[in-house]
Write a protein that holds these residues in place. Structure first.
Motif, PDB file in Angstrom:
ATOM      1  N   TYR A 274       7.151  -4.416   2.184  1.00  0.00           N
ATOM      2  CA  TYR A 274       7.635  -5.047   0.959  1.00  0.00           C
ATOM      3  C   TYR A 274       7.730  -6.564   1.041  1.00  0.00           C
ATOM      4  O   TYR A 274       7.833  -7.232   0.003  1.00  0.00           O
ATOM      5  CB  TYR A 274       8.972  -4.422   0.520  1.00  0.00           C
ATOM      6  CG  TYR A 274       8.731  -3.185  -0.296  1.00  0.00           C
ATOM      7  CD1 TYR A 274       8.680  -3.228  -1.680  1.00  0.00           C
ATOM      8  CD2 TYR A 274       8.497  -1.961   0.322  1.00  0.00           C
ATOM      9  CE1 TYR A 274       8.415  -2.106  -2.434  1.00  0.00           C
ATOM     10  CE2 TYR A 274       8.238  -0.817  -0.419  1.00  0.00           C
ATOM     11  CZ  TYR A 274       8.197  -0.895  -1.794  1.00  0.00           C
ATOM     12  OH  TYR A 274       7.919   0.233  -2.527  1.00  0.00           O
TER      13      TYR A 274
ATOM     14  N   VAL B 181       4.428  -7.080  -0.386  1.00  0.00           N
ATOM     15  CA  VAL B 181       4.483  -6.679  -1.799  1.00  0.00           C
ATOM     16  C   VAL B 181       5.143  -7.761  -2.632  1.00  0.00           C
ATOM     17  O   VAL B 181       4.630  -8.164  -3.695  1.00  0.00           O
ATOM     18  CB  VAL B 181       5.258  -5.350  -1.954  1.00  0.00           C
ATOM     19  CG1 VAL B 181       5.583  -5.094  -3.427  1.00  0.00           C
ATOM     20  CG2 VAL B 181       4.452  -4.190  -1.392  1.00  0.00           C
TER      21      VAL B 181
ATOM     22  N   ILE C 179       2.955 -10.807  -3.100  1.00  0.00           N
ATOM     23  CA  ILE C 179       1.883 -10.548  -4.070  1.00  0.00           C
ATOM     24  C   ILE C 179       2.427 -10.631  -5.493  1.00  0.00           C
ATOM     25  O   ILE C 179       1.847 -11.275  -6.372  1.00  0.00           O
ATOM     26  CB  ILE C 179       1.242  -9.170  -3.815  1.00  0.00           C
ATOM     27  CG1 ILE C 179       0.467  -9.177  -2.494  1.00  0.00           C
ATOM     28  CG2 ILE C 179       0.319  -8.777  -4.977  1.00  0.00           C
ATOM     29  CD1 ILE C 179      -0.010  -7.803  -2.053  1.00  0.00           C
TER      30      ILE C 179
ATOM     31  N   LEU D 168       6.745   0.528  -7.793  1.00  0.00           N
ATOM     32  CA  LEU D 168       7.189  -0.073  -6.535  1.00  0.00           C
ATOM     33  C   LEU D 168       8.530   0.462  -6.063  1.00  0.00           C
ATOM     34  O   LEU D 168       8.843   0.400  -4.876  1.00  0.00           O
ATOM     35  CB  LEU D 168       7.254  -1.589  -6.678  1.00  0.00           C
ATOM     36  CG  LEU D 168       5.899  -2.287  -6.834  1.00  0.00           C
ATOM     37  CD1 LEU D 168       6.093  -3.780  -7.048  1.00  0.00           C
ATOM     38  CD2 LEU D 168       5.004  -2.035  -5.626  1.00  0.00           C
TER      39      LEU D 168
ATOM     40  N   LEU E  54      -2.151  -3.698  -5.746  1.00  0.00           N
ATOM     41  CA  LEU E  54      -1.683  -4.665  -4.763  1.00  0.00           C
ATOM     42  C   LEU E  54      -2.857  -5.377  -4.096  1.00  0.00           C
ATOM     43  O   LEU E  54      -2.829  -6.602  -3.906  1.00  0.00           O
ATOM     44  CB  LEU E  54      -0.822  -3.974  -3.707  1.00  0.00           C
ATOM     45  CG  LEU E  54       0.565  -3.520  -4.159  1.00  0.00           C
ATOM     46  CD1 LEU E  54       1.190  -2.597  -3.122  1.00  0.00           C
ATOM     47  CD2 LEU E  54       1.483  -4.714  -4.417  1.00  0.00           C
TER      48      LEU E  54
END
Length: 354
Positions: free
Chosen positions: A188, A191, A194, A233, A295
């Motif tokens: 994460y 993540v 991004i 997510l 992603l």
């Protein structure tokens, strides 16, 4: 001056314990002695074992909590916490018995943390283990407003002769992959980077906006099967306890298991091998989940890096003899034959290099 003026509300802490009492009781299973509120939790070992071995595991949820804080959604991260611990313990062939949690926050918000514990209780019920106890720490000045962190601790049991430790694995064994529910609780930090650089922080819950790199927000709900990016997510980590224990009890010959967490396939699969063994993965043998497609496109992430970081749609792997592969596939509601054990030096081959 008193403790409350210093930022710690003891009365709120007591109220919180009362709020979660019913949740904790709802996870009770045979072996639990006593109730919530003591200095320790008591659990009586089950009968029927010749040489019982206790297996322990501990983990957290990581920076996925940042998304929960951002979206003010706290009902699923407790499931993540349980799953990260019980799935690890499960790989040895152990049945999870009980779980404890530790919650730390800057200022205790009973309603918020009750949602968190409700998720923990849900994860425990779905795993068949008891929420035996826990600890809540109010630490003013240490965490930001509305923020909390959490850790979990699980204990399971397995017959000594049935422990899966890699010694049973043989060259030619087949890997059966069980699907993940999404990103689970690893990767994460990437993540969030991004999402931030694609300009999607304000759109996690839905809506339209400027286009992300590779995929626009208008395309995102269609790509994610109608889910918002936030929903995708925050999808909780899949719990594998019940189907795996059912498979073991069915007589399926299992040589090893792996929980695909941080470090993806290259880091986690070698942990369940014996000496002089490697794994060959057929990387196109299962569907890559849409959230990983988003992603990768939004972040411009290399395919090799995706497999080095994320589970890519496979959250748990069962290794069985080749002769048992079809039986293993039939045992699970959804499963894929994803690779084989080969001669080697503890590496994973066959993964994309680009």
């Amino acid at each position: 001056m008193d403790y409350k003026q210093a930022g710690v509300d003891v009365a709120a802490g007591r109220a919180f314990v009362e709020n979660i009492r019913t949740l904790v009781e709802g996870t009770r299973r045979p072996g639990v002695l006593g109730g919530l509120g003591g200095f320790g939790g008591y659990f009586e070992l089950p009968k029927g074992y010749q040489q019982p071995v206790l297996v322990s595991g501990t983990d957290g949820v990581g920076t996925k909590l940042k998304l929960a804080h951002m979206l003010n959604r706290h009902d699923t991260v407790g499931i993540d916490l349980v799953a990260m611990c019980v799935n690890d313990v499960l790989t040895s062939g152990a049945e999870p018995l009980y779980f404890l949690d530790y919650l730390a926050t800057g200022q205790l918000a009973p309603e918020q943390l009750t949602q968190v514990v409700a998720g923990v209780a849900t994860g425990c019920r779905q795993s068949g283990c008891a929420l035996l106890g826990g600890e809540t720490a109010e630490m003013p000045g240490f965490y930001g407003q509305g923020e909390y962190d959490m850790a979990g601790f699980c204990v399971g049991i397995v017959e000594k002769s049935a422990i899966l430790d890699g010694s049973q694995v043989q060259v030619g064994d087949v890997l059966i992959g069980l699907p993940s529910s999404g990103v689970h609780s690893n990767g994460y930090s990437l993540v969030r980077k991004i999402v931030a650089e694609a300009g999607r922080q304000d759109d996690l819950g839905g809506g339209t906006g400027s286009r992300a790199v590779g995929y626009g927000w208008d395309e995102c709900p269609q790509l994610l099967g109608g889910q918002s990016l936030g929903d995708a997510l925050l999808a909780p980590t899949q719990l594998y306890v019940k189907p795996i224990l059912a498979a073991l009890k069915s007589g399926l010959e299992v040589h090893a298991m792996a929980h695909i967490t941080g470090g993806g396939f290259p880091e986690n699969l070698p942990r369940c091998l014996g000496k002089n063994q490697s794994i060959y993965i057929e990387a196109d043998s299962w569907p890559i989940l849409p959230i990983f497609q988003w992603l990768q496109a939004a972040g411009g992430v290399a395919t090799a890096e995706m497999f080095n970081t994320f589970n890519m749609g496979i959250g748990f792997v069962v290794i069985v003899p080749a002769a048992q592969a079809d039986a293993a596939l039939a045992q699970f509601e959804v499963a894929y034959r994803i690779g084989t054990v080969t001669d080697g030096n503890g590496v994973v081959t066959g993964l994309p290099e680009g």
